[in-house]
Write an enzyme that holds these catalytic residues in place. Structure first.
Site, PDB file in Angstrom:
ATOM      1  N   HIS A  43      -1.726  -3.230   1.266  1.00 35.91           N
ATOM      2  CA  HIS A  43      -2.973  -3.422   0.518  1.00 35.91           C
ATOM      3  C   HIS A  43      -3.644  -2.071   0.285  1.00 35.91           C
ATOM      4  CE1 HIS A  43      -5.360  -2.891   4.164  1.00 35.91           C
ATOM      5  NE2 HIS A  43      -4.748  -3.888   4.759  1.00 35.91           N
ATOM      6  N   CYS A 102      -3.460  -5.711  17.083  1.00 36.97           N
ATOM      7  CA  CYS A 102      -3.587  -4.289  17.451  1.00 36.97           C
ATOM      8  C   CYS A 102      -2.370  -3.813  18.230  1.00 36.97           C
ATOM      9  CB  CYS A 102      -4.786  -4.029  18.353  1.00 36.97           C
ATOM     10  SG  CYS A 102      -6.394  -4.115  17.580  1.00 36.97           S
ATOM     11  N   LYS A 127     -13.618  -4.446   7.589  1.00 33.20           N
ATOM     12  CA  LYS A 127     -12.406  -3.715   7.223  1.00 33.20           C
ATOM     13  C   LYS A 127     -11.523  -4.616   6.370  1.00 33.20           C
ATOM     14  CE  LYS A 127      -8.305  -1.864   9.519  1.00 33.20           C
ATOM     15  NZ  LYS A 127      -7.365  -2.441  10.449  1.00 33.20           N
ATOM     16  N   HIS A 174     -10.323  -7.058  15.188  1.00 34.41           N
ATOM     17  CA  HIS A 174      -9.840  -8.204  14.412  1.00 34.41           C
ATOM     18  C   HIS A 174     -10.718  -9.438  14.509  1.00 34.41           C
ATOM     19  CE1 HIS A 174      -6.249  -5.620  14.590  1.00 34.41           C
ATOM     20  NE2 HIS A 174      -6.058  -6.099  13.384  1.00 34.41           N
ATOM     21  N   CYS A 226      -4.472  -7.766  22.426  1.00 30.65           N
ATOM     22  CA  CYS A 226      -4.630  -8.176  21.015  1.00 30.65           C
ATOM     23  C   CYS A 226      -3.309  -7.923  20.307  1.00 30.65           C
ATOM     24  CB  CYS A 226      -5.767  -7.407  20.340  1.00 30.65           C
ATOM     25  SG  CYS A 226      -5.809  -7.721  18.545  1.00 30.65           S
ATOM     26  N   LYS A 248      -5.255  -7.989   5.454  1.00 34.23           N
ATOM     27  CA  LYS A 248      -4.543  -9.196   5.028  1.00 34.23           C
ATOM     28  C   LYS A 248      -4.892 -10.362   5.934  1.00 34.23           C
ATOM     29  CE  LYS A 248      -1.887  -8.140   1.531  1.00 34.23           C
ATOM     30  NZ  LYS A 248      -1.346  -8.842   0.410  1.00 34.23           N
ATOM     31  N   HIS A 278      -3.825   0.651   3.135  1.00 34.56           N
ATOM     32  CA  HIS A 278      -2.611   1.412   3.438  1.00 34.56           C
ATOM     33  C   HIS A 278      -2.379   2.486   2.373  1.00 34.56           C
ATOM     34  CE1 HIS A 278      -1.619  -2.778   5.034  1.00 34.56           C
ATOM     35  NE2 HIS A 278      -1.858  -2.041   6.116  1.00 34.56           N
ATOM     36  N   CYS A 320     -11.267  -9.693  19.907  1.00 33.23           N
ATOM     37  CA  CYS A 320     -10.944  -8.281  19.667  1.00 33.23           C
ATOM     38  C   CYS A 320     -12.035  -7.682  18.793  1.00 33.23           C
ATOM     39  CB  CYS A 320      -9.593  -8.174  18.964  1.00 33.23           C
ATOM     40  SG  CYS A 320      -9.349  -6.572  18.177  1.00 33.23           S
TER      41      CYS A 320
HETATM   42  N1  MSP Z   1       1.941   0.631  12.906  1.00 35.21           N
HETATM   43  C1  MSP Z   1       0.683   1.179  13.269  1.00 35.21           C
HETATM   44  C2  MSP Z   1       0.659   2.674  13.075  1.00 35.21           C
HETATM   45  C3  MSP Z   1       1.698   3.432  13.839  1.00 35.21           C
HETATM   46  S1  MSP Z   1       1.619   5.127  13.544  1.00 35.21           S
HETATM   47  C4  MSP Z   1       2.626   5.809  14.663  1.00 35.21           C
HETATM   48  C5  MSP Z   1      -0.413   0.550  12.434  1.00 35.21           C
HETATM   49  N2  MSP Z   1      -0.027  -0.006  11.303  1.00 35.21           N
HETATM   50  S2  MSP Z   1      -0.989  -0.753  10.267  1.00 35.21           S
HETATM   51  O1  MSP Z   1      -0.150  -1.126   9.164  1.00 35.21           O
HETATM   52  O2  MSP Z   1      -1.713  -1.794  10.924  1.00 35.21           O
HETATM   53  O3  MSP Z   1      -2.067   0.249   9.831  1.00 35.21           O
HETATM   54  C6  MSP Z   1      -1.657   1.460   9.312  1.00 35.21           C
HETATM   55  C7  MSP Z   1      -2.809   2.257   8.797  1.00 35.21           C
HETATM   56  O4  MSP Z   1      -3.454   1.559   7.752  1.00 35.21           O
HETATM   57  C8  MSP Z   1      -3.847   2.559   9.855  1.00 35.21           C
HETATM   58  O5  MSP Z   1      -4.130   3.945   9.755  1.00 35.21           O
HETATM   59  C9  MSP Z   1      -5.035   1.766   9.430  1.00 35.21           C
HETATM   60  O6  MSP Z   1      -6.231   2.415   9.718  1.00 35.21           O
HETATM   61  C10 MSP Z   1      -4.831   1.736   7.920  1.00 35.21           C
HETATM   62  N3  MSP Z   1      -5.605   0.686   7.342  1.00 35.21           N
HETATM   63  C11 MSP Z   1      -5.414  -0.658   7.433  1.00 35.21           C
HETATM   64  N4  MSP Z   1      -6.473  -1.272   6.825  1.00 35.21           N
HETATM   65  C12 MSP Z   1      -7.335  -0.322   6.369  1.00 35.21           C
HETATM   66  C13 MSP Z   1      -8.476  -0.348   5.572  1.00 35.21           C
HETATM   67  N5  MSP Z   1      -9.034  -1.474   5.195  1.00 35.21           N
HETATM   68  N6  MSP Z   1      -8.972   0.845   5.162  1.00 35.21           N
HETATM   69  C14 MSP Z   1      -8.355   2.043   5.424  1.00 35.21           C
HETATM   70  N7  MSP Z   1      -7.287   2.092   6.159  1.00 35.21           N
HETATM   71  C15 MSP Z   1      -6.919   0.943   6.876  1.00 35.21           C
HETATM   72  O7  MSP Z   1      -1.552   0.593  12.823  1.00 35.21           O
END
Ligand code: MSP
Length: 528
Positions: free
Chosen positions: A28, A140, A306, A158, A137, A309, A31, A155
């Protein structure tokens, strides 16, 4: 000391990483935000003439992925393969992400090296067997401390109930690293950015660290602990190591030496502690050099939460690129939200910036200048023989914009500030044209009138030459169109080969360049 070391064997690379994303679902906006930022940063450094390495990838182990696969009736590996190939990689291509590598944590080049790393820590006495129970969690993939839960069992990130886990696990002696970490933060004040993130981490470490459970035995979707394969390695230990395994740790020493350590780890603020506390402690334990910087970006928010999904607020980037185009998408989030702070997305704000900054200020400038060179000089860029203070002011404005943008974007990751500097210059050129009014000067057929008209249009076209270079890391397709419209390539070479520093050198676009009115850079938006 942190940061890149140079080796005798080759030029060291400016090495930037994104978090590796969980593939339990499709990407989304949140990411894509970090991945685009890393892409702009690395493109910027490439245009500084540096050797660069940009890594992204996917985090494929752990309970969250396992449960999602089960719920969909496929194996975790099948699930990951499908999402990576059909969803994640195509999105990065669509968004023009120029990553040098893409690592998946299920690849043997990763899993084998992770086992070696963990074995090495075990052999050194950094890992021991013990028991743990506490609230966990799954989204997380993290044990929480009871004190941080909301309403007793939610959490804080979340807002969903945690699960109570009780396990016999292997533990990493993280608690012993507090003093060394604090010393390291002190000696390297820029290690954690922005400052608010740094303060939070320092405070957290000062309170004292607990040992970290690094194995799980209640499920098997992970990398087996080499000396006790009933356990799998905790997904975060596995995941963090991607930054090392992807650049040849334990496999390709020459590559590792020229790439390691990372200059910048880009992370979301929710995963800051993993990167600024656990990760450096793991590296210290193994005797590896520490990264240069961990930069925590803020969250994209929807309705004060935040975007995610799991909360059903995840917007797909394609919904926006379909309407605004890929380049405007890459531009918008970096321009609108100071990097490091939270920001909200709204169609209204995106539409307003698209229309005023991209279409009106920038796009119209490019098309007006090309049209006038076409009309008054048959499309051949004339020479500036009559330059005076007004033209000098434009050249000075450019030099200032380049210097500001280079420090802000290239050094401080202040994308909003750097883009602001470039767009201030765009405004300055628009102001110059309104004052000089070439359409009026064109009515004067005398040699002086022609010389003035030539000088004005040269000044504007030369400004656009520099703007194309400065915006190329952010909007590569638009910049390429502009480069082509200015007829720059036969004289100056490919756009990607243009150096940021040269952008400020006035007079690079030579008279005689064939200027054509290309496609409209930012077409009118269809009503949404
Ligand atoms: N798999 C772990 C990261 C491991 S790194 C060695 C993880 N994955 S994640 O897919 O949940 O999140 C990845 C990144 O996306 C995180 O940096 C998280 O902050 C970012 N984002 C997820 N949702 C977000 C927003 N709504 N806004 C900005 N970034 C956010 O955590």
């Amino acid at each position: 000391m942190a940061a890149t070391g140079t080796t005798a064997s080759g030029e060291s690379a400016f090495y930037v990483t994104t978090p590796i994303y969980y593939v339990n679902d499709a990407p989304h906006l949140g990411h894509a935000y970090t991945t685009v930022a890393g892409d702009v940063l690395t493109r910027w450094h490439r245009q500084r003439g540096e050797k660069v390495w940009y890594l992204t990838g996917t985090d494929e182990h752990g309970q969250k992925i396992m449960r999602t696969a089960e719920a969909n009736g496929v194996t975790p590996q099948e699930w990951c393969d499908k999402l990576v190939e059909e969803s994640w990689k195509p999105l990065w291509e669509h968004l023009q992400i120029a990553n040098d590598d893409f690592i998946r944590t299920t690849e043997p080049r990763h899993t084998e090296r992770v086992q070696e790393f963990v074995q090495d820590l075990y052999d050194k006495g950094e890992i021991y067997k013990g028991g743990y129970e506490g609230p966990y969690c799954v989204p997380c993939e993290e044990y929480k401390s009871p004190g941080e839960l909301l309403e007793g069992d939610l959490c804080p990130i979340h807002k969903r109930p945690v699960e109570w886990l009780k396990e016999e696990n292997y533990f990493f002696r993280l608690s012993e690293y507090g003093p060394r970490l604090l010393e390291f933060y002190e000696a390297n004040p820029d290690f954690i950015q922005p400052a608010s993130a740094r303060n939070e981490v320092v405070q957290f470490v000062r309170q004292g660290l607990q040992d970290l459970s690094i194995s799980r035995s209640t499920f098997d979707w992970g990398i087996p602990i080499p000396w006790d394969p009933k356990h799998v390695i905790y997904v975060w230990i596995d995941a963090l190591l991607n930054y090392a395994t992807a650049v040849g740790y334990g496999a390709d020493q020459a590559k590792f030496d020229t790439t390691w350590p990372a200059d910048v780890h880009l992370v979301g603020k929710d995963i800051l502690r993993f990167h600024a506390v656990i990760w450096p402690a793991m590296l210290m334990a193994n005797g590896l050099p520490l990264p240069g910087r961990v930069f925590a970006n803020g969250w994209l928010m929807v309705g004060g939460e935040k975007m995610s999904k799991s909360n059903l607020t995840g917007i797909s980037p394609r919904e926006l690129t379909g309407h605004f185009g890929v380049d405007a998408y890459r531009y918008y989030f970096l321009r609108a939200i100071p990097f490091g702070q939270d920001g909200s997305f709204s169609w209204e704000d995106f539409t307003a910036r698209y229309t005023s900054e991209l279409a009106n200020d920038f796009g119209n400038l490019a098309s007006r200048v090309a049209a006038m060179v076409g009309k008054y000089f048959d499309g051949t860029l004339p020479e500036a023989t009559d330059a005076g203070p007004a033209e000098q002011a434009v050249a000075d404005g450019l030099a200032a914009a380049v210097a500001r943008a280079d420090v802000m974007i290239g050094d401080h990751l202040d994308f909003a500030g750097g883009l602001g500097a470039v767009f201030d210059f765009v405004k300055q050129v628009n102001g110059y044209l309104s004052e000089q009014a070439p359409w009026k000067v064109a009515k004067d057929d005398s040699p002086e009138g022609r010389a003035r008209l030539a000088t004005i249009l040269y000044t504007a076209a030369e400004s656009l030459r520099a703007i194309a270079v400065l915006l190329n890391p952010v909007m590569p397709t638009t910049s390429a169109k502009l480069w082509a419209s200015l007829g720059a390539e036969p004289h100056l070479g490919a756009l990607a080969a243009q150096r940021i520093a040269d952008a400020a050198t006035w007079g690079r676009l030579p008279a005689g360049a064939e200027i054509v009115k290309g496609e409209i850079l930012f077409p009118r938006l269809e009503s949404a």
